[in-house]
Enzyme design. Sequence first.
Site, PDB file in Angstrom:
ATOM      1  NE  ARG A 274      -7.871  -7.147   0.017  1.00  0.00           N
ATOM      2  CZ  ARG A 274      -8.741  -6.192  -0.280  1.00  0.00           C
ATOM      3  NH1 ARG A 274     -10.023  -6.495  -0.466  1.00  0.00           N
ATOM      4  NH2 ARG A 274      -8.351  -4.930  -0.402  1.00  0.00           N
ATOM      5  CB  ALA A 306      -6.738  -3.495   2.466  1.00  0.00           C
ATOM      6  CB  SER A 307      -3.391  -2.075  -2.138  1.00  0.00           C
ATOM      7  OG  SER A 307      -2.477  -1.267  -1.457  1.00  0.00           O
ATOM      8  CD  GLN A 308      -9.136  -1.362  -7.329  1.00  0.00           C
ATOM      9  OE1 GLN A 308      -9.461  -0.287  -6.828  1.00  0.00           O
ATOM     10  NE2 GLN A 308      -9.264  -1.604  -8.621  1.00  0.00           N
ATOM     11  CG  PHE A 452       0.406   2.463  -3.610  1.00  0.00           C
ATOM     12  CD1 PHE A 452       0.131   1.638  -2.537  1.00  0.00           C
ATOM     13  CD2 PHE A 452       0.449   1.911  -4.879  1.00  0.00           C
ATOM     14  CE1 PHE A 452      -0.096   0.279  -2.717  1.00  0.00           C
ATOM     15  CE2 PHE A 452       0.233   0.555  -5.071  1.00  0.00           C
ATOM     16  CZ  PHE A 452      -0.039  -0.259  -3.985  1.00  0.00           C
TER      17      PHE A 452
END
Length: 645
Positions: A274, A306-308, A452
């Site tokens: 990541r 950047a999503s969890q 989101f």
Amino acid sequence: MSAEDTNTRAWHIYGQRQLACAYTPPVPARLGWTPWEGIGPGAEVLGEITGRRVLDIGSGAGHHAVHLAQAHGARVTGIELSSTQHERAVSAHVDVPNVEFVQADVTEYLAEAESFDAAYAIGTLAFIDPHRSLPALRDGLRPGAPLILSLLHTDLNGRGPSTEVAPREQTILLRDNPPLPTQMWVLTPQLWEDLLTEYGFRVEAIDLFPHPDKNVTVNQQLLRARRLPDRSARVSSIEAPCADRLRAQLIDHLVETGCVRTPRVEEAIRTVPRHLFLPNAPLVKAYGNAPVDTKFDGSGRSISCASQPDIVAMMLEQLDVQPGQKILELGAGTGFNAGLLGYLVGETGHVTTIDVDQDIVDGARSGLAAAGIHNVEVILGDGALGHAPNAPYDRIEATVGAHGVPHAWLDQLAPGGRLLTPLRLRGSVSRSIAFENQDGAWRSVGSQMNTFMPLRKGIAHDPRVFVPLDPDHTVTLITNGDQKVNADALSDIFRQPHTEAWTDVTFRGPESAEYLELWLACAMPNGLSRMPATNEAIEKGLVTAPYPSSTAVFEGGTLTYLTRRPYAKKAPDGATVYEFGVIGHGPDAEALASDVADQVRTWNQGFRALDVGVDIQPLDATPLAPKPGRFTFDNPLNRIVVEWQ
């Protein structure tokens, strides 16, 4: 107000309440490291302390310090920042030999004090920034001195420890009193070990102790460390952590909490780095279980991130990607999720990902190149239109929020394909829903609570309006295009008449109220909205224990929000439960609060035990017959049917 200032205030109020009811905890017969009697070791983990100087960090009412002095012959100093907690200790134990109680900040006190032979904290060190407390403890303990820490691991809401050194919201509960908001550093054992190592300690043992009631989620950590002779003995540095270790630590947490369930998803997340997609973020942040903002609008609000990681993992499990498939992702973001999809489809598969901004597209391409992933194509365009040249797709995943389902997404799916989209159903309530075509109808095959960033620009643009509810902007109402809001009428709503309505509807502490939220979003004429409030707003009394998720119902110049309190009765197994209530402000507060409370009871009595399905229909479809538990909403693109069945 800083996190530590918030905690100081909370413990001051807590001490006031205990003084008011004249409560003094008894001196224990055995030192306990958890709130549960008989769980874990006793004072022996401190070693030989007879005649030695022992520091009790956050000594509270002083009962632990007195036990060590009377039962083990230690000379104990109880250090306590809260004046009211200090008053409790002094008033009850002022004449106990070999015990002194000091009101002071522990870091300031240790800078001047004689070195201690041992130190311990029972549930208290997590209220202090470890980057401040641990170096002070290192300097305040003699070489070889033990440091024993009892720390929260999993809280009442079922949230496990964080992989990022940052405080998060917790509460102090006291019977018959409103909960007190605090900020705690609830960290993984590995992260505590990293911090202790960085600041001159060697961790000798880490134990986890679950609640004796298996239905209660709370777990405690017990860390046993020892002060090393000097800083040269450090074996790792939090300033330069190992990416592989941090990644492994994060994924272990995702597996432990059930976000990652299948070996293939676990393998993908363990393999794709990541941090290569977040080149400007520290490694600890890149591998924290939290979103990382990467782009902001002119007002400073995040518009890309950047999503969890636990959300990324959950959606990959929902999508059920197979090798060799063709995937369309809507919302490239950093490119990390596309990289995971590329790994899952393998060399014979292909991923197309789209974003609306050239800089985001460029960043995603760079991240994918750095990670060596070559079966992902990044396209500049409006995700709502899909990408017909590469269709049909076996899977389409939207990693942006949508209020309607663009027709192109459905048209570009292959027979037997699956669409996964975070769908804002009404107001602020959104769910990640997987749809498949069953007998000519698009029906949900699973859904999870999820929100989101909304789609921007194009045919599926889903704008939000942020309405400040007080002059200092400490409470904000988030509204959406399907809601009618009078911002002027709500501008100083908390000065308006106030009412409360309690429901007798209860939840256990960790139990999710997501389906209650969905019911209210469907049943109330204007839906249900998020209403984030700062700690300052709670401390000033503008709002009282607001439910932290989607919570607010508003009509004209009247606003209500959900709240909770400990219920008068416990669950049959003795567990504490919490009752939902409704607080209202404004000219019609009593009527609107009563309506919301009635809907809470209706859901609880007739629909709480039922499953919920979601269908997508064309706008010109024949309307379904009315039915209890069935709600139908038209958006500009589709008709959405939500049904309890």
